[in-house]
Enzyme design. Structure first.
Site, PDB file in Angstrom:
ATOM      1  N   GLU A  26     -21.676 -16.472  16.565  1.00 47.89           N
ATOM      2  CA  GLU A  26     -23.124 -16.458  16.824  1.00 47.89           C
ATOM      3  C   GLU A  26     -23.917 -16.423  15.511  1.00 47.89           C
ATOM      4  OE1 GLU A  26     -22.931 -13.197  19.595  1.00 47.89           O
ATOM      5  OE2 GLU A  26     -21.830 -14.507  20.960  1.00 47.89           O
ATOM      6  N   HIS A  85     -19.159 -13.968  12.626  1.00 46.21           N
ATOM      7  CA  HIS A  85     -19.093 -14.170  14.079  1.00 46.21           C
ATOM      8  C   HIS A  85     -19.683 -15.542  14.415  1.00 46.21           C
ATOM      9  CE1 HIS A  85     -19.808 -13.750  18.355  1.00 46.21           C
ATOM     10  NE2 HIS A  85     -18.916 -12.784  18.336  1.00 46.21           N
ATOM     11  N   GLY A  95     -17.999 -15.294  26.193  1.00 43.16           N
ATOM     12  CA  GLY A  95     -19.021 -15.130  27.227  1.00 43.16           C
ATOM     13  C   GLY A  95     -18.914 -16.112  28.375  1.00 43.16           C
ATOM     14  N   GLU A 110     -11.599 -15.925  17.604  1.00 42.45           N
ATOM     15  CA  GLU A 110     -12.474 -16.002  18.771  1.00 42.45           C
ATOM     16  C   GLU A 110     -12.834 -17.462  19.041  1.00 42.45           C
ATOM     17  OE1 GLU A 110     -14.721 -12.135  19.600  1.00 42.45           O
ATOM     18  OE2 GLU A 110     -15.889 -13.227  18.130  1.00 42.45           O
ATOM     19  N   ASN A 125     -17.840  -5.264  20.361  1.00 43.99           N
ATOM     20  CA  ASN A 125     -19.019  -5.855  19.720  1.00 43.99           C
ATOM     21  C   ASN A 125     -20.156  -5.848  20.744  1.00 43.99           C
ATOM     22  OD1 ASN A 125     -20.960  -7.400  18.489  1.00 43.99           O
ATOM     23  ND2 ASN A 125     -19.771  -9.317  18.487  1.00 43.99           N
ATOM     24  N   LYS A 173     -23.162  -6.686  20.341  1.00 42.45           N
ATOM     25  CA  LYS A 173     -24.163  -7.727  20.093  1.00 42.45           C
ATOM     26  C   LYS A 173     -25.562  -7.088  20.150  1.00 42.45           C
ATOM     27  CE  LYS A 173     -20.784 -11.074  21.561  1.00 42.45           C
ATOM     28  NZ  LYS A 173     -20.468 -12.365  22.144  1.00 42.45           N
ATOM     29  N   SER A 182     -13.865 -13.368  26.244  1.00 45.69           N
ATOM     30  CA  SER A 182     -13.635 -13.053  27.658  1.00 45.69           C
ATOM     31  C   SER A 182     -12.432 -12.134  27.884  1.00 45.69           C
ATOM     32  CB  SER A 182     -13.518 -14.346  28.474  1.00 45.69           C
ATOM     33  OG  SER A 182     -14.739 -15.068  28.405  1.00 45.69           O
TER      34      SER A 182
END
Ligand code: 13P
Length: 260
Positions: free
Chosen positions: A106, A104, A179, A173, A12, A14, A219
């Site tokens: 985000e 996702h 991250g 996730e 991904n 992003k 990660s």
């Protein structure tokens, strides 16, 4: 990882790489995997570039006959019409996409995507013959309040409510692992992925639950992928930061060479 589920390593990107950078990166990635004799039949590799890169990626992959799959990072719940800024599943399909990321964290966090919106997007992707990669995961405070699997399982149930058995992928996730450099341990990830498979079996029955791939994301690196992939309910990875580094991502794709 079960032998009858083909592992999927998904990158991904992003909001990284314009279409020129995407072309150079994808070409180098494909060559790196080719030089390393990567067997795509054994481990599938998919990339998720920004929408504006997809036409260039399609031309490159089709023109050079690369075995990489690709997809969108999001899709509209609508098929067409007055929805400024949205992208229809039919457009992604016309660009040769196989997959689409849905829900996702985000998107949930910065674009207020609720479980209902996620569910509508899953339906939209299926209408256009795209395989949804349904992302679920708990925040740190969810973890403290509800324990490890309650929130991701509830998100999965909501995403699939009223939807009949289909070819899907699930990505677990944990938000606290994205991250941060602090991946879930293989035992933690396995526990939640196992609970997600049980929830899928309750919704659709044992056979689809056994054949559906469940990825871990958060990660993931070349140094932790092998341990994650040794877990029976983890069938691949959704990789963010490390998918932007060719040698790191290629090494993750070749995890079978370092699973012992
Ligand atoms: P990182 O691999 O950068 O933690 O991101 C994970 C992710 O969000 C993939 O969708």
């Amino acid at each position: 990882m079960a032998v009858d589920r083909r592992p999927l390593i998904a990158g991904n990107w992003k909001m990284n790489f314009d279409h020129l950078q995407a072309i150079a990166f994808t070409q180098k990635l494909a060559w790196t995997l080719r030089d390393a004799n990567h067997d795509y039949a054994t481990t599938e590799v998919a990339i998720f570039p920004p929408f504006t890169d997809l036409r260039s990626i399609q031309n490159l992959i089709e023109g050079d006959k690369f075995d990489l799959a690709y997809g969108g990072q999001d899709v509209s719940s609508h098929d067409a019409g007055a929805y400024t800024g949205e992208v229809s599943g039919s457009f992604l399909k016309a660009l040769g996409a196989s997959y689409v990321l849905i829900g996702h964290s985000e998107r949930r966090q910065y674009h207020a995507e609720t479980d209902e919106i996620v569910r509508a997007k899953v339906e939209a992707s299926l209408r256009h013959d795209l395989i949804p990669i349904i992302c679920v995961g708990e925040t740190e405070s969810d973890l403290e309040q509800f324990g490890p699997s309650a929130v991701p399982v509830a998100q999965l149930r909501a995403a699939l409510s009223g939807i009949a058995e289909k070819d899907i992928v699930i990505a677990y996730e944990p938000v606290w692992a994205i991250g941060t450099g602090k991946a879930a341990t293989d035992e933690q990830a396995e526990q939640v992925c196992g609970a997600l498979r049980t929830a899928l079996a309750e919704a659709w029955g044992m056979a689809p639950a056994e054949s559906t791939r469940i990825l871990y994301g958060g990660s993931v690196k070349a140094t932790n992928i092998a341990a994650l992939m040794r877990q029976p309910n983890i069938d691949g990875a959704l990789v963010g930061g490390a998918s932007l580094d060719i040698s790191e991502f290629a090494s993750i794709c070749r995890f079978l060479k370092h699973v012992v």
